[in-house]
Design a protein around this motif. Structure first.
Motif, PDB file in Angstrom:
ATOM      1  N   UNK A 310       0.855  -1.178   0.000  1.00 58.09           N
ATOM      2  CA  UNK A 310       0.000   0.000   0.000  1.00 58.09           C
ATOM      3  C   UNK A 310       0.894   1.233   0.000  1.00 58.09           C
ATOM      4  N   UNK A 311       0.739   2.093  -0.982  1.00 62.73           N
ATOM      5  CA  UNK A 311       1.587   3.271  -1.129  1.00 62.73           C
ATOM      6  C   UNK A 311       0.747   4.530  -0.957  1.00 62.73           C
ATOM      7  N   UNK A 312       1.193   5.399  -0.056  1.00 62.08           N
ATOM      8  CA  UNK A 312       0.613   6.732   0.076  1.00 62.08           C
ATOM      9  C   UNK A 312       1.658   7.735  -0.398  1.00 62.08           C
ATOM     10  N   UNK A 313       1.266   8.616  -1.296  1.00 62.10           N
ATOM     11  CA  UNK A 313       2.198   9.538  -1.943  1.00 62.10           C
ATOM     12  C   UNK A 313       1.828  10.977  -1.604  1.00 62.10           C
ATOM     13  N   UNK A 314       2.844  11.768  -1.250  1.00 59.39           N
ATOM     14  CA  UNK A 314       2.648  13.208  -1.040  1.00 59.39           C
ATOM     15  C   UNK A 314       3.750  13.963  -1.773  1.00 59.39           C
ATOM     16  N   UNK A 315       3.474  15.213  -2.113  1.00 61.26           N
ATOM     17  CA  UNK A 315       4.508  16.073  -2.684  1.00 61.26           C
ATOM     18  C   UNK A 315       5.479  16.486  -1.585  1.00 61.26           C
ATOM     19  N   UNK A 316       6.779  16.362  -1.863  1.00 60.81           N
ATOM     20  CA  UNK A 316       7.765  16.719  -0.840  1.00 60.81           C
ATOM     21  C   UNK A 316       9.039  17.285  -1.451  1.00 60.81           C
ATOM     22  N   UNK A 317       8.977  17.656  -2.730  1.00 61.43           N
ATOM     23  CA  UNK A 317      10.178  18.090  -3.437  1.00 61.43           C
ATOM     24  C   UNK A 317      10.766  19.375  -2.882  1.00 61.43           C
ATOM     25  N   UNK A 318       9.924  20.294  -2.369  1.00 59.61           N
ATOM     26  CA  UNK A 318      10.445  21.554  -1.847  1.00 59.61           C
ATOM     27  C   UNK A 318      11.302  21.337  -0.609  1.00 59.61           C
ATOM     28  N   UNK A 319      10.936  20.347   0.201  1.00 59.92           N
ATOM     29  CA  UNK A 319      11.734  20.030   1.394  1.00 59.92           C
ATOM     30  C   UNK A 319      12.966  19.213   1.007  1.00 59.92           C
ATOM     31  N   UNK A 320      12.824  18.352   0.024  1.00 64.06           N
ATOM     32  CA  UNK A 320      13.960  17.548  -0.440  1.00 64.06           C
ATOM     33  C   UNK A 320      15.096  18.417  -0.957  1.00 64.06           C
ATOM     34  N   UNK A 321      14.776  19.623  -1.432  1.00 67.68           N
ATOM     35  CA  UNK A 321      15.809  20.526  -1.937  1.00 67.68           C
ATOM     36  C   UNK A 321      16.798  20.944  -0.856  1.00 67.68           C
ATOM     37  N   UNK A 322      16.432  20.737   0.396  1.00 65.96           N
ATOM     38  CA  UNK A 322      17.341  21.042   1.505  1.00 65.96           C
ATOM     39  C   UNK A 322      18.251  19.865   1.840  1.00 65.96           C
ATOM     40  N   UNK A 323      18.043  18.721   1.168  1.00 62.20           N
ATOM     41  CA  UNK A 323      18.944  17.592   1.358  1.00 62.20           C
ATOM     42  C   UNK A 323      18.385  16.421   2.139  1.00 62.20           C
ATOM     43  N   UNK A 324      17.081  16.423   2.425  1.00 63.77           N
ATOM     44  CA  UNK A 324      16.502  15.310   3.168  1.00 63.77           C
ATOM     45  C   UNK A 324      15.046  15.103   2.802  1.00 63.77           C
ATOM     46  N   UNK A 325      14.547  13.891   3.005  1.00 63.82           N
ATOM     47  CA  UNK A 325      13.197  13.546   2.603  1.00 63.82           C
ATOM     48  C   UNK A 325      12.265  13.277   3.769  1.00 63.82           C
ATOM     49  N   UNK A 326      11.255  12.454   3.506  1.00 63.84           N
ATOM     50  CA  UNK A 326      10.228  12.153   4.504  1.00 63.84           C
ATOM     51  C   UNK A 326      10.812  11.425   5.706  1.00 63.84           C
ATOM     52  N   UNK A 327      11.666  10.436   5.448  1.00 60.63           N
ATOM     53  CA  UNK A 327      12.274   9.701   6.566  1.00 60.63           C
ATOM     54  C   UNK A 327      13.126  10.633   7.415  1.00 60.63           C
ATOM     55  N   UNK A 328      13.918  11.477   6.770  1.00 57.56           N
ATOM     56  CA  UNK A 328      14.755  12.427   7.504  1.00 57.56           C
ATOM     57  C   UNK A 328      13.921  13.358   8.382  1.00 57.56           C
ATOM     58  N   UNK A 329      12.706  13.680   7.925  1.00 58.81           N
ATOM     59  CA  UNK A 329      11.869  14.682   8.586  1.00 58.81           C
ATOM     60  C   UNK A 329      11.056  14.120   9.743  1.00 58.81           C
ATOM     61  N   UNK A 330      11.136  12.828   9.992  1.00 60.83           N
ATOM     62  CA  UNK A 330      10.314  12.185  11.011  1.00 60.83           C
ATOM     63  C   UNK A 330      11.184  11.357  11.946  1.00 60.83           C
ATOM     64  N   UNK A 331      10.881  11.432  13.242  1.00 66.48           N
ATOM     65  CA  UNK A 331      11.565  10.574  14.209  1.00 66.48           C
ATOM     66  C   UNK A 331      10.521   9.784  14.978  1.00 66.48           C
ATOM     67  N   UNK A 332      10.542   8.470  14.802  1.00 66.37           N
ATOM     68  CA  UNK A 332       9.550   7.621  15.443  1.00 66.37           C
ATOM     69  C   UNK A 332       9.778   7.587  16.960  1.00 66.37           C
ATOM     70  N   UNK A 333       8.728   7.886  17.685  1.00 62.16           N
ATOM     71  CA  UNK A 333       8.777   7.852  19.147  1.00 62.16           C
ATOM     72  C   UNK A 333       8.085   6.621  19.705  1.00 62.16           C
TER      73      UNK A 333
END
Length: 338
Positions: A310-333
């Motif tokens: 199951x794939x959920x897709x979101x736009x994230x290219x503007x944040x990726x331009x800083x050098x990191x993606x969805x995984x980089x932006x989240x820390x599992x607690x």
């Protein structure tokens, strides 16, 4: 020679000791047992896998720190713009579009909440911490709590202290801290299963850090295997992503030749990422077989869908331009155990 009389403890102390030994029950459970964590620390903190149902995650919304980035410093040979004082870098010729970055980050948070995930959004850091939105890197989590890392780039030093205060404030146990000359960044840590984790060594994550991390993890029953990354790869989350208990998205060009075989030995089938879509790997498992990823990787998303993921897709290219993606932006607690 002076002979001193034998020193004796007061009777009430020896009596108390006997009482404690005979009457007061002592803790015999493991620190990471559910009942122990919930009764003492308020929740069964941490995660024993990368794919258990995600319950709580830490984020940091992009802010005015990006006003410092000057796209006029773009170096076409290096493929990035750099601050001469080493405070930031940017990997697109166009400068930051903060409004788009914030909108895409907000969509990430809203998408997580739509799947029942609690989001802890940290406030901006003072100063030019343009990489601090990538909250994955200053720490890692295992079953029971957090290990605070030590970031290699001087532009990021200080983030460790902030996330330490943040996780302590919500009651999450801190199981260890990397010191000395060790460098450990959360983006280069991946749990293969509850007993085995991978750590990618690189120009940002060194052997001294790996040794310290291994020492901490072994007390919690987790073995750490180091994976030397090739070239100038920073983190293993640019090369490998667990998407299910038995499947991983993998980029073969940046990992040792033996890693696919090791995955298979542990019952994990590699799925090759499209070579032109490396950002696909920097996604996040919401639950077993449910992967949140960037819309910048449509062919890989189609491959995963054809394999029953199951794939959920979101736009994230503007944040990726800083050098990191969805995984980089989240820390599992907090994730459920499998």
């Amino acid at each position: 020679m002076e002979i001193r009389p034998e020193r004796r403890l007061p009777a009430e102390i020896t009596n108390d000791s006997a009482y404690i030994q005979g009457r007061v029950p002592l803790c015999r459970s493991s620190f990471s047992d559910d009942d122990e964590l919930r009764s003492v620390w308020g929740a069964a903190w941490g995660a024993s896998s990368e794919v258990g149902v995600l319950r709580r995650v830490m984020l940091r919304r992009p802010g005015t720190e990006f006003d410092e980035i000057d796209a006029g410093r773009w170096d076409a040979k290096l493929g990035a713009a750099f601050d001469p004082d080493g405070r930031w870098y940017w990997i697109r010729p166009q400068g930051p579009d903060l409004r788009r970055m914030q909108a895409q980050h907000d969509t990430l948070a809203e998408t997580l909440r739509s799947f029942g995930v609690t989001t802890d959004v940290l406030p901006p850091l003072p100063g030019v911490y343009t990489k601090s939105i990538y909250v994955r890197d200053p720490m890692i989590t295992i079953r029971g709590g957090a290990v605070i890392g030590r970031l290699a780039p001087t532009m990021r030093r200080g983030e460790e202290a902030h996330v330490t205060r943040a996780v302590a404030a919500i009651g999450m146990p801190i199981l260890g801290t990397i010191g000395g000359t060790g460098h450990v960044e959360g983006g280069s840590f991946a749990k293969l299963n509850a007993k085995l984790a991978l750590f990618g060594t690189s120009i940002r994550c060194n052997r001294q850090g790996a040794d310290q991390l291994a020492d901490i993890l072994r007390y919690f029953g987790v073995e750490l295997l180091t994976v030397p990354l090739s070239g100038f790869e920073f983190h293993i989350d640019g090369s490998l992503a667990m998407i299910d208990v038995d499947r991983a998205l993998l980029s073969p060009s940046s990992v040792p030749h033996w890693l696919p075989d090791l995955l298979r030995e542990h019952g994990v089938q590699p799925i090759w990422v499209d070579p032109a879509e490396v950002w696909a790997i920097n996604g996040l498992a919401i639950s077993p077989g449910h992967f949140l990823m960037s819309s910048s990787a449509p062919r890989t998303a189609e491959t995963l869908d054809s394999l029953g993921v199951k794939v959920t897709v979101i736009d994230y290219d503007a944040v990726e331009a800083n050098g990191g993606g969805i995984h980089c932006s989240t820390m599992e607690l907090l994730r459920d155990d499998l």
